[in-house]
Structures are given as structure tokens and as C-alpha cells.
Design a protein around this motif. Sequence first.
Motif, PDB file in Angstrom:
ATOM      1  N   MET A 173       0.929  -1.201   0.035  1.00 14.62           N
ATOM      2  CA  MET A 173      -0.002  -0.069   0.099  1.00 14.62           C
ATOM      3  C   MET A 173       0.740   1.145   0.041  1.00 14.62           C
ATOM      4  SD  MET A 173      -2.542  -1.756   0.607  1.00 14.62           S
ATOM      5  CE  MET A 173      -2.883  -3.511   1.395  1.00 14.62           C
ATOM      6  N   LEU A 180      -4.853  -0.944   7.622  1.00 14.48           N
ATOM      7  CA  LEU A 180      -5.091  -2.404   7.907  1.00 14.48           C
ATOM      8  C   LEU A 180      -4.557  -2.607   9.239  1.00 14.48           C
ATOM      9  CD1 LEU A 180      -3.827  -3.697   4.345  1.00 14.48           C
ATOM     10  CD2 LEU A 180      -6.244  -3.682   5.473  1.00 14.48           C
ATOM     11  N   PRO A 189       1.827   1.550  11.775  1.00 16.95           N
ATOM     12  CA  PRO A 189       3.012   2.116  11.895  1.00 16.95           C
ATOM     13  C   PRO A 189       3.046   3.667  11.733  1.00 16.95           C
ATOM     14  CG  PRO A 189       2.482   1.199   9.784  1.00 16.95           C
ATOM     15  CD  PRO A 189       1.327   0.879  10.750  1.00 16.95           C
ATOM     16  N   CYS A 195       3.791  -1.877  12.488  1.00 13.76           N
ATOM     17  CA  CYS A 195       2.450  -2.581  11.759  1.00 13.76           C
ATOM     18  C   CYS A 195       2.504  -3.916  12.328  1.00 13.76           C
ATOM     19  CB  CYS A 195       3.047  -2.727  10.246  1.00 13.76           C
ATOM     20  SG  CYS A 195       1.750  -3.628   9.261  1.00 13.76           S
ATOM     21  N   LEU A 233      -1.346  -7.968   7.625  1.00 15.29           N
ATOM     22  CA  LEU A 233      -2.660  -8.284   6.950  1.00 15.29           C
ATOM     23  C   LEU A 233      -2.535  -8.116   5.448  1.00 15.29           C
ATOM     24  CD1 LEU A 233      -4.733  -6.152   9.451  1.00 15.29           C
ATOM     25  CD2 LEU A 233      -5.329  -8.608   8.422  1.00 15.29           C
ATOM     26  N   CYS A 234      -1.405  -7.296   4.940  1.00 13.42           N
ATOM     27  CA  CYS A 234      -1.383  -7.083   3.565  1.00 13.42           C
ATOM     28  C   CYS A 234      -0.772  -8.566   2.729  1.00 13.42           C
ATOM     29  CB  CYS A 234      -0.308  -6.192   3.137  1.00 13.42           C
ATOM     30  SG  CYS A 234       1.163  -6.099   3.939  1.00 13.42           S
TER      31      CYS A 234
HETATM   32  S1  SF4 Z   1      -0.470  -3.777   6.519  1.00 12.10           S
HETATM   33 FE1  SF4 Z   1       1.485  -3.153   7.174  1.00 12.10          FE
HETATM   34  S2  SF4 Z   1       3.127  -3.955   6.008  1.00 12.10           S
HETATM   35 FE2  SF4 Z   1       1.148  -4.133   5.052  1.00 12.10          FE
HETATM   36  S3  SF4 Z   1       1.028  -2.253   3.364  1.00 12.10           S
HETATM   37 FE3  SF4 Z   1       0.077  -1.801   5.509  1.00 12.10          FE
HETATM   38  S4  SF4 Z   1       1.337  -0.972   6.620  1.00 12.10           S
HETATM   39 FE4  SF4 Z   1       2.580  -1.847   5.112  1.00 12.10          FE
END
Ligand code: SF4
Lengths: 329, 179
Positions: A173, A180, A189, A195, A233-234
Motif C-alpha cells: 500500500m 490495515l 506504523p 505494523c 494483513l497485507c
Molecule cells: S499492512 Fe503494514 S506492511 Fe502491509 S501495507 Fe499496510 S503498513 Fe505496510
Amino acid sequence: MSLELVCPAGTPSALRAAVEAGAHSVYCGFRDETNARNFPGLNFSPDEMIEGVRFAHAHGAKVLVAINTFAKAGAMDAWKAALANAEKAGADAVILADLAVLDHAATHHPNLRLHLSVQAAAATPEAIAFYADTFGVKRVVMPRVLSVEEIAKLNAAIDVETEAFVFGGLCPMTEGRCSLSSYATGKSPNLTGVCSPPEHVAYSEDKNGTATRLNGFTIDRFGAGEQAGYPTLCKGRFMAGGKTSYLFEDPVSLNAASLIAAFAKAGITALKIEGRQRGKGYVTEVVRTFRAAVDAIDAGSTEVEVGRLLAGLVEGGRQTSGAYKKAWR
Amino acid sequence: MAEHFRGELPRLLRILAAPAGFLPLGPALTLAVRRFAHRKPAVFDRLGEYGKCSFLIEPSDLDFSFLMVPDGVRAEVKCMRGRTSQPADVTVRAPLLVLLGLLDGTLDGDAMFFNRAISVSGRTDALVALRNAIEDAELTPADFVGATGGLGKLVDRSVIGGLGLARRFTGSPISGEPS
Ligand code: SF4
């Protein structure tokens, strides 16, 4: 001019390892929510930062201090203290994202060199000009959603330095805009510096393999022997439309080593390696490999093979050149 | 015959190592950790409140396990024979050579996790804190036996050399290469 290799250090010993392995610059943060790698046991006390800067300077390397989370409204003391401590330590630059922190730095620490963190997600000439004109930002870290061609065009339209990620964990992202983790855990973050905060992560084993849970949500399950990834989560596997798959992104790691020559041609000043949460073993191996690659490109090579050398260190055991080559999107 | 995973000690070495389960390893390790805490208190500051957590460490190729509470100068290490149902905040399981590689920083914890060379359960925050504190501690074999000066260097050289050989012999991961 040769490309500057900017390398991660989560601890003083990782800083020494990075410098000894050939880092031109090292980036690190204080042990609190002011930096985007706020993991338990990681980061620097103010005294350790002073010692780290002293060590780096004695070996001809620079230290860039990441103070790159977004300050809490009405409670900016931690961010102000981090700026003051970075200046006291003799940091070569601070990496900032938040407007209030940038403003405070520009007003009260005019001698600090300001870099704009990837968390600020500045990806247009207009946004970058705003940060440069308003706060005197000298370098912008490129969001990992741009292609090399887009960065080249951007560089032609701005007059500050750019820094691009070349290796390591990947946020699919746009940085600074992903919610997320906050959705699942209340921590992100952007605000708390983590994160998937580890206190919300749990692994459990059964006969089918290992399940990863984030604050009670099962976000993935690995069979025995299957490569694992970070508990974000991503990179989780979810069921949608009747099938289970990586909905957002596979657990892959960025490796743009094959693009180093293209980065230099696109006018990029510095290449950044991700991984302040990683150990000395990773730092030493990745920094040494990339320093050799950057030196080889400097000496006239056109391509370097880094993927195979570092294959075992990466998330999910797989690598991608991410958005730098258009096909990824 | 027991299944042999890459990096685990071969059967003969496991049999030879078995009597170690009877040695007073726990008190010796307790003493070593406490001595280390006296010499390098900053490592335990880094661990913070997690120093009070209990860590069960199970070498997957040996028939004993360690329960450690790394609370600085009050640290405790117990060595137990067989697999234990002892409750712990965190459990870490891996072949002995991988565990030693994580301890001295030769191996990268994340890479070992991605490659499934280690398995973990329990409080992930405590494990992350311990791993980061160990990473920064720059532990050497001499730290465990309290050797300093020339003797310390000799211990380090011999043990590190021996471990390198053992890793090559067993096919244990040497850096982060996939297993
Ligand atoms: S869930 Fe965390 S690692 Fe994944 S895109 Fe979002 S901030 Fe980045």
C-alpha cells in the motif's frame, strides 16, 4: 557521482555491522513511538545514538535518524525530544514525515538536514516542492508505488535529492496511508511505529501446520515446510469468492538490484535497504552484497546478480522488483 | 528410526549428547547469565519488562530443554530432561546448531523463521524483545564460561570454528539460505 547506500540499523551492534560491511550511511531511530520500527528491544537510547554517530563518523559513514511517525495532537514532546537528541548526537540528517515535526525542526533546529520519509508519500513535483520550499527539505524518499520511469520524470521536475528502496520488506500500500494494522489492532506504523505489533501476534501449531493470528483474527496458515512471511494483513491469506488466496500481495520481498544502473540513470542519489528489525547477520550480508553491486555499477558494469546471493534472507523466500517495473501493478 | 531434519545433529551425536541432560547445566548457565548481566547491564535494559518472562527453549534434536527467565542479575536457567509440559510465556524450538547460531548472531532470526528452521509460540512481543537484546549483546562463547583475555579469545576461536564445522557437517543453515 556514485550512489549512496543507506543501510538499516535497529541496534548499535547492527550499526557497527552495517558500517563495517560498507554502508555509506546508516539510518536508525530512538527507542520510542517516534520512529516507524518501534519494536520491543529495538532502537537506540540517546546515549547509544551519540556513540553510534561517533563510530560511524570515525569510519567515514553518515547517520540519518528516522523520526518518521506522525506526532499526536497536543502531545508532541517525544518528537521534539527526538529532534533535540538527534542534533545533540551530531546526526547528519533526520528523516521526518509529519508536518508539525517538520515545522518544529525547521524552526528550532535550522542546522539539521531534513529528509522526507517515505511515510509522507510525496510522489508529485508539487508535493515535493511544498516540502522543499516550506521546510527546506533536501531529500525525499520515494514511495514504493512509482516506476523507474516515473522517478526519472519526477527527478527532472524537482531540485531536491531522491532516495529509493532497493531491497527488503515491502509495503504494497502507499506508505503512510495504510490503515490495515490500525483496523485490526488499534496500532499502526503511522502513529505508534509498528505494523502488526508483536503483542497482538500469536503463532500456534497443530497437525496442519502453523496458524498466524493478529489480535484474534487468523490471517494465515503455513503447512509444514512452506515458506513463511511477516504477520502483516497485507500478506495474509483470506477467503473471498469461494477461494483462499493472498488477496493483497504474496509474501515477497523487494529486490531491485537489477535496476541499480537504471536508478543511477534516473538521477536517484541514494539507495535504501529496508530492515531495521533484522539482525546483524542480515545487515552484514545484504550491505556487503549491495556495496559490491553499487561499486560494480560505478566501475561500468551494467547489471549485477544479487537475487541468488540473498534468496534465503527474504520474506516468503521470493523476490520482486515491485512497482519499479510497471508490470507489478 | 527418528526422522533426521536438515541441520539437526546426527543420531550418533544425539546419543553422545544425551548424558548432558544429567549434568548441572542449569546452575552453570544461571551463573553465566548473571555474570553477563553484571558485565553488560545495557543488554538487560533493552529487554525491559520482558526480562521477567519465561522462555522455554527446546533443541529439537536433543532430549532436554531449557527454561530461562533472563531477569538480569536475578536470571534463572533450568535444564530439564525430556519434553516438558512446564508452562512458559514463550516456546522456541529449533535444532541446537540453529539455536546457537541465533545466540551468537551468525544466523538471522527472521530468515530462520521464514525458512521454518525455527518454530515459536506464546508471547511474540517477549520473543521479539529477547531476540533484539541478544542481537545487540554480541555474545561470544567466552561469555558463557566467563573467560576473558587470552583465554576468552581461545575459547571463542575454538568454539566458533567447531560450530562452523558442525554446521557444514550437518547441513545446518550457514546464513539465511533456504532449507
Ligand atoms: S499492512 Fe503494514 S506492511 Fe502491509 S501495507 Fe499496510 S503498513 Fe505496510
